[in-house]
Design a protein around this motif. Structure first.
Motif, PDB file in Angstrom:
ATOM      1  N   GLY A 154       0.808  -1.208   0.000  1.00 14.88           N
ATOM      2  CA  GLY A 154       0.000   0.000   0.000  1.00 14.88           C
ATOM      3  C   GLY A 154       0.840   1.257   0.000  1.00 14.88           C
ATOM      4  O   GLY A 154       2.032   1.230   0.328  1.00 14.88           O
ATOM      5  N   ASN A 155       0.217   2.354  -0.350  1.00 22.28           N
ATOM      6  CA  ASN A 155       0.834   3.668  -0.327  1.00 22.28           C
ATOM      7  C   ASN A 155      -0.103   4.582   0.451  1.00 22.28           C
ATOM      8  O   ASN A 155      -1.164   4.963  -0.045  1.00 22.28           O
ATOM      9  N   MET A 156       0.273   4.906   1.700  1.00 21.15           N
ATOM     10  CA  MET A 156      -0.624   5.684   2.550  1.00 21.15           C
ATOM     11  C   MET A 156      -0.826   7.108   2.035  1.00 21.15           C
ATOM     12  O   MET A 156      -1.900   7.687   2.175  1.00 21.15           O
ATOM     13  N   GLN A 157       0.218   7.712   1.443  1.00 23.66           N
ATOM     14  CA  GLN A 157       0.071   9.087   0.973  1.00 23.66           C
ATOM     15  C   GLN A 157      -0.914   9.178  -0.183  1.00 23.66           C
ATOM     16  O   GLN A 157      -1.699  10.118  -0.272  1.00 23.66           O
ATOM     17  N   LYS A 158      -0.893   8.183  -1.061  1.00 24.18           N
ATOM     18  CA  LYS A 158      -1.847   8.156  -2.166  1.00 24.18           C
ATOM     19  C   LYS A 158      -3.098   7.373  -1.804  1.00 24.18           C
ATOM     20  O   LYS A 158      -4.086   7.394  -2.539  1.00 24.18           O
ATOM     21  N   TYR A 159      -3.049   6.696  -0.679  1.00 23.83           N
ATOM     22  CA  TYR A 159      -4.100   5.782  -0.230  1.00 23.83           C
ATOM     23  C   TYR A 159      -4.491   4.818  -1.352  1.00 23.83           C
ATOM     24  O   TYR A 159      -5.635   4.756  -1.803  1.00 23.83           O
ATOM     25  N   LEU A 160      -3.496   4.048  -1.745  1.00 18.15           N
ATOM     26  CA  LEU A 160      -3.662   3.031  -2.777  1.00 18.15           C
ATOM     27  C   LEU A 160      -3.225   1.701  -2.192  1.00 18.15           C
ATOM     28  O   LEU A 160      -2.122   1.590  -1.653  1.00 18.15           O
ATOM     29  N   TRP A 161      -4.085   0.698  -2.289  1.00 16.38           N
ATOM     30  CA  TRP A 161      -3.805  -0.616  -1.704  1.00 16.38           C
ATOM     31  C   TRP A 161      -3.877  -1.670  -2.801  1.00 16.38           C
ATOM     32  O   TRP A 161      -4.802  -1.665  -3.612  1.00 16.38           O
ATOM     33  N   MET A 162      -2.901  -2.569  -2.810  1.00 12.31           N
ATOM     34  CA  MET A 162      -2.739  -3.463  -3.949  1.00 12.31           C
ATOM     35  C   MET A 162      -2.473  -4.907  -3.535  1.00 12.31           C
ATOM     36  O   MET A 162      -2.010  -5.169  -2.422  1.00 12.31           O
ATOM     37  N   ILE A 163      -2.764  -5.811  -4.461  1.00 18.63           N
ATOM     38  CA  ILE A 163      -2.389  -7.219  -4.368  1.00 18.63           C
ATOM     39  C   ILE A 163      -1.504  -7.515  -5.569  1.00 18.63           C
ATOM     40  O   ILE A 163      -1.914  -7.311  -6.717  1.00 18.63           O
ATOM     41  N   ASN A 164      -0.290  -7.949  -5.295  1.00 16.22           N
ATOM     42  CA  ASN A 164       0.696  -8.212  -6.360  1.00 16.22           C
ATOM     43  C   ASN A 164       0.883  -6.998  -7.268  1.00 16.22           C
ATOM     44  O   ASN A 164       0.994  -7.121  -8.489  1.00 16.22           O
ATOM     45  N   GLY A 165       0.916  -5.820  -6.652  1.00 16.80           N
ATOM     46  CA  GLY A 165       1.180  -4.592  -7.382  1.00 16.80           C
ATOM     47  C   GLY A 165       0.043  -4.117  -8.258  1.00 16.80           C
ATOM     48  O   GLY A 165       0.216  -3.169  -9.037  1.00 16.80           O
TER      49      GLY A 165
END
Length: 482
Positions: free
Chosen positions: A372-383
């Motif tokens: 995940g990227n907290m600043q962008k608030y993006l959460w991923m599985i295998n990118g």
């Protein structure tokens, strides 16, 4: 608690078991609740007679028409149920959304027994409490005669959930995000204790990592149990000397809980609807999407017995009160004395399945890197972030090992639709006859291994059950070819 049929053809099996009885109606509708003197219109799922959710019996048909009486499109997912893929209730994947004023007919055999639940699988509607319990009883269950009490934990905000999500994406909520709370030391994984007495809520133990985990993305206005706060808790009448089965459900959008039985001692007998070997204690852990069944015996002297769910990382708590006739009801604070630590793996290391999966060679290993990227608030599985994902492709009947590798600083309750899986490893520790789940909490910077049998063809969702992580992309699809 289940007997899994081998579906040679799910559609033919479904047709062969149609009861032709009049279907039960479940109404998705508005519900006005009052929290701290203010009102908000949320949602609920009820039968026309006011029954919240659904109670069925193993071996019978689930024959239900869901009517959408709200002003928004929706779709209802039957969490933890083994069912034909077309009945799974995921708009845009297994069905079209149910429009306002529309309806959808679900029918399938109930092949399990246990504590399950139903909830919206569209947007952030679960944050506005579009959910209800789904209890399936087993006539042969020795605990079937005991009193049954559903305890569904809910986190609540007066804000529109879409506005909460926009704040998370913009970073406006970062300043108020609660960052405290300690990871408890996992302890000696090689030991298989017979009780939960060592699984305390003490936060004095050392962290697994030098950095503390992020525990709470959202600052909530209140925490509810069955739509009520501890300022006006639900009072459940019980009998002195009798056993009560507490069916806990974490129906929250963004909160994990420590269950605290107060003056009572409980015995956990089932987790995620599956029987476990009895586990005794006064505190238990429950993550988003998970369920646990706990037996408590009311003292012969009677009294009032608060049952709490304290949010990890906070002092805030919710719950209800078990009361025997004539007992005085105490006033309960919504704040516990101490801050609850983060959930840990101790309970997982102690739980053992009563009915583990049979031995079978592993045909495929699938690694799922959670980031995940907290600043962008993006959460991923295998990118990859939903909907731009590469499906995980399995073949019907094969034994599969899933490896959840959490690269982020937040825990993720990972839920697979339409299947159950067995916990077989945490980090470098193998687990024999681990508990069966449909939702497993993967702690920060750890690895969890599970096995499952890909017995049911179709497109099944696999996602984090933290609603805002799911909305921000932490979801993929498992395609099982017949």
């Amino acid at each position: 608690m289940r007997h899994l049929p081998k579906y040679l053809s799910l559609s033919l099996l479904l047709l062969s078991q149609i009861s032709w009885a009049a279907p039960t109606i479940l109404e998705v509708k508005d519900k006005t609740i009052e929290v701290d003197g203010k009102t908000k219109v949320v949602y609920t799922i009820e039968q026309p007679n006011g029954t919240w959710g659904y109670v069925g019996t193993k071996g019978q048909d689930f024959n239900v028409i869901v009517k959408n009486e709200t002003d928004v499109p929706t779709g209802i997912h039957w969490h933890g149920l083994i069912l034909p893929n077309a009945m799974d209730g995921v708009p845009g994947v297994t069905q079209a959304a149910i429009p306002p004023g529309g309806e959808y007919h679900y029918e399938y055999p109930l092949v399990q027994a246990g504590t399950f639940w139903m909830h919206s699988h569209m947007g952030l509607q679960i944050q506005d409490l579009m959910e209800a319990p789904f209890i399936i009883s087993d006539p042969n269950d020795p605990y079937n005669k005991d009193q049954q009490v559903v305890i569904l934990f809910q986190d609540f905000t007066f804000k529109n959930p879409d506005a909460v999500f926009r704040d998370l994406q913009s970073g406006a909520a970062m300043a108020s995000m609660n960052m405290h709370g300690d990871m408890q030391k996992m302890g000696d994984m090689s030991q298989n204790h017979s009780s939960m007495q060592n699984m305390t809520m003490s936060s004095s133990s050392m962290s697994m990592n030098e950095s503390k985990p992020d525990l709470n993305d959202v600052q909530y206005d209140a925490f509810l149990t069955n739509y009520q706060t501890l300022k006006d808790p639900e009072l459940i009448k019980v009998q002195a000397g009798k056993t009560v089965r507490l069916r806990f459900i974490d129906g929250s959008a963004g909160s994990n809980y420590w269950i605290n039985l107060g003056d009572l001692t409980g015995t956990a007998i089932a987790f995620d609807g599956e029987n476990i070997k009895p586990l005794t204690g006064k505190t238990f852990q429950l993550a988003m999407g998970q369920r646990i069944d706990i037996l408590v015996t009311i003292p012969k002297s009677g009294g009032a017995f608060p049952i709490f769910g304290q949010v990890e990382g906070l002092k805030q708590q919710t719950g209800l009160i078990l009361v025997t006739p004539g007992a005085s009801v105490p006033t309960i604070s919504e704040m516990a004395a101490n801050t609850a630590p983060a959930l840990n793996y101790q309970q997982e290391l102690l739980m053992r399945s009563q009915n583990p999966l049979p031995q079978k060679p592993i045909a495929q290993v699938v690694t799922l890197n959670l980031s995940g990227n907290m600043q962008k608030y993006l959460w991923m599985i295998n990118g990859q972030a939903w909907p731009n994902v590469t499906p995980i492709k399995l073949k019907e009947g094969e034994r599969v090992e899933l490896i959840f590798n959490n690269e982020s600083n937040m825990a993720h309750p990972m839920h697979l639709h339409g299947h159950i899986f067995e916990l077989v490893g945490i980090n470098n520790q193998n687990i024999i006859d681990g508990a069966l789940h449909d939702t497993i909490l993967v702690l920060p910077h750890t690895q969890v291994k599970v096995i499952l049998d890909a017995d049911y063809p179709g497109k099944w969702m696999l996602h984090c059950h933290m609603a805002y992580h799911q909305e921000a992309g932490m979801m993929t699809v498992v395609e099982i070819s017949p």
